[in-house]
Design an enzyme around this catalytic site. Structure first.
Site, PDB file in Angstrom:
ATOM      1  N   GLU A 116       0.837  -1.195   0.000  1.00 36.61           N
ATOM      2  CA  GLU A 116       0.000   0.000   0.000  1.00 36.61           C
ATOM      3  C   GLU A 116       0.873   1.247   0.000  1.00 36.61           C
ATOM      4  O   GLU A 116       2.097   1.169   0.138  1.00 36.61           O
ATOM      5  CB  GLU A 116      -0.943  -0.008   1.219  1.00 36.61           C
ATOM      6  N   HIS A 241      -8.537  10.154   3.726  1.00 36.52           N
ATOM      7  CA  HIS A 241      -8.247   9.077   2.775  1.00 36.52           C
ATOM      8  C   HIS A 241      -8.428   9.641   1.373  1.00 36.52           C
ATOM      9  O   HIS A 241      -9.442  10.276   1.083  1.00 36.52           O
ATOM     10  CB  HIS A 241      -9.176   7.880   2.996  1.00 36.52           C
ATOM     11  N   HIS A 349     -10.768  10.341   7.418  1.00 31.91           N
ATOM     12  CA  HIS A 349     -10.572   8.905   7.551  1.00 31.91           C
ATOM     13  C   HIS A 349     -10.010   8.478   8.898  1.00 31.91           C
ATOM     14  O   HIS A 349     -10.490   7.525   9.504  1.00 31.91           O
ATOM     15  CB  HIS A 349      -9.629   8.431   6.440  1.00 31.91           C
TER      16      HIS A 349
END
Length: 520
Positions: A116, A241, A349
């Site tokens: 990620e 996010h 987020h």
């Protein structure tokens, strides 16, 4: 009154992990879990990405994971905490698997490791795109087998009980004696007296309205701790996010996992230009703060409502296998990822700050602990590295459990008064609560968003003060309800976020103020 040895407020990975461990280690002690929805509803449930943990020592190393975390945190991480969490990660993951949590495996039978944004290696363990849901399931199944655990669903913690509720001499040291809890089904307020209290209440996303968090994420634990005079720090570091699904519907936004970009998805503007290489050499795999700020800049330049995530070049069968929930959600919104780009926008987020704790999860208040997103451990610094949050919760829940085993807490004999709501009435004007909630969320989005300025923050203080005065007047004269208490908590959180934003004079990680000269 309920008397318990351990009170856990919250039912995500942090609270459930601690409760399971302490209940098994001390079967003669009682554990009471308070959760304001059903026991499965938490931020954990919505964590798509996974658990970042070093398992492949040939390709990866603890030092690489440590370095990636420090880089993402932009110089504000506590290096000792980072090293501790990273090195303890593999053992905590094995415990979770021993409790029944299953994760994806590759063709050779080994755990399949994803990559990620911000990670230099493949090290994210996942269960398709429902990792948090799987972790929550395993923890609850383990917990339900323990006879000394009571779970109070649809119970809302209103306030922590400290000296200011008691007729005792005030001292420099503040102690927590439990919490006042609202039974949402009956309207009764219960006094829960506890030898030790753990706040594991999750994040603050609903303060912004546009969020990947569930509607329960209203900053309750942080607000209660703040009112009890606990130390709160780094509230300016709200992580957005980069890729929430853009729709015109109100309510929580659906998260398009970071792992989709790790899988090869590309961000484009409406004309098809791949813009991330213009901002960072890591392109789509830059850390979240960079990607979110880049998207925000693109939207401000163009005036568009979204940018787009292009998956059309990817192996669609593999995509469906890895991200079945995301694929179905896109279809439900009439987006066929084989041919269509996915419209995305940043959304609130994760909070990198919160209640200050030491390595044992102790707050500045005696007998009060905090774990998970509501805590500020020093791991994340100015920006959380993807998939480090479940890892942090597992490690700190274990540390708190170990501390309690080696430092038994004495039962408290002090008398605690019942909740006093004499002279209050049931609020008839619920529209006042809803109206102020929408004003607060618009204020935070418009004045305290991804990119801030001194002028907007100063105006936010004035606007928030008006909302605060109106809601406090309503609170003083009303019988408490969940919605009123949540709004009060969100106002406290907004106050902390704005105030600590004004104090930060340099841009770091997820915090960017156009009036600060020093960029990270």
């Amino acid at each position: 009154m309920i008397q318990t040895n351990f009170l856990v407020i919250g039912s995500g990975v942090a609270g459930l992990t601690f409760a399971s461990k302490i209940a098994q280690a001390l079967p003669e002690k009682t554990v009471t879990i308070v959760t304001k929805a059903d026991e499965e509803e938490s931020n954990t449930k919505y964590a798509q990405g996974g658990v970042a943990v070093v398992l492949d020592m040939k390709e990866d190393s603890f030092q690489k994971h440590i370095q990636d975390t420090l880089v993402a945190g932009d110089g504000l991480c506590n290096p000792e905490v980072v090293e501790m969490v990273v090195k303890k990660g593999p053992k905590r993951l094995k415990e979770l698997m021993a409790w029944g949590a299953s994760f994806d495996i590759d063709a050779s039978g080994k755990l399949e490791l994803g990559k990620e944004g911000g990670h230099s290696e493949h090290r994210v363990v996942h269960h398709k795109d429902l990792t948090g849901y799987e972790v929550e399931r395993a923890l609850l199944e383990n917990l339900r087998r323990l006879p000394n655990v009571t779970i109070l669903t649809y119970h809302f913690a209103i306030d922590l009980i400290t000296e200011h509720h008691l007729e005792v001499p005030k001292s420099k040291q503040v102690f927590c004696y439990g919490a006042y809890v609202l039974d949402q089904k009956t309207g009764d307020i219960i006094t829960v007296k506890a030898d030790s209290t753990l706040l594991a209440t999750g994040g603050i996303g609903h303060v912004y309205g546009h969020t990947t968090n569930p509607v329960i994420a209203t900053g309750d634990g942080i607000a209660m701790a703040y009112r009890a005079k606990a130390e709160i720090r780094d509230m300016e570091f709200v992580q957005f996010h980069p890729t929430a699904l853009y729709t015109v519907k109100e309510g929580p936004s659906f998260l398009i996992s970071e792992a989709v970009r790790g899988f090869g998805a590309i961000l484009r503007d409406k004309n098809g230009h791949r813009f991330m290489p213009d901002y960072d050499e890591r392109a789509e795999l830059a850390s979240r703060d960079i990607v979110s700020q880049s998207i925000d800049n693109e939207l401000k330049k163009s005036g568009d409502t979204s940018v787009f995530l292009d998956c059309t070049h990817l192996d669609i069968d593999q995509f469906k296998r890895h991200f079945p929930t995301i694929y179905k959600e896109c279809l439900a919104n009439h987006i066929a990822i084989e041919t269509d780009w996915i419209p995305v926008v940043p959304a609130a987020h994760y909070l990198c700050g919160g209640i200050v704790v030491d390595k044992d999860g102790r707050t500045s208040i005696n007998n009060l602990f905090a774990c998970g997103e509501c805590s500020r451990t020093g791991l994340h610094g100015a920006n959380r590295l993807a998939s480090n949050s479940l890892l942090e919760a597992l490690v700190y829940a274990h540390n708190i459990y170990k501390y309690h085993v080696s430092h038994p807490t004495d039962s408290l004999s002090i008398a605690i008064p019942e909740w006093n709501d004499e002279g209050t009435r049931i609020p008839k004007e619920h529209i006042l609560i809803l109206h102020n909630l929408k004003k607060l969320q618009a204020l935070m989005r418009d004045y305290v968003g991804i990119v801030r300025s001194n002028d907007r923050l100063a105006k936010a203080v004035l606007h928030l003060d008006l909302i605060y005065k109106e809601v406090e007047e309503l609170y003083k004269n009303s019988k408490v309800t969940t919605t009123l208490c949540e709004l009060r908590n969100m106002i406290n959180v907004a106050h902390l976020t704005i105030g600590q934003s004004l104090k930060r004079k340099e841009n770091k990680g997820g915090y960017y103020n156009i009036d600060n000269n020093t960029a990270s």
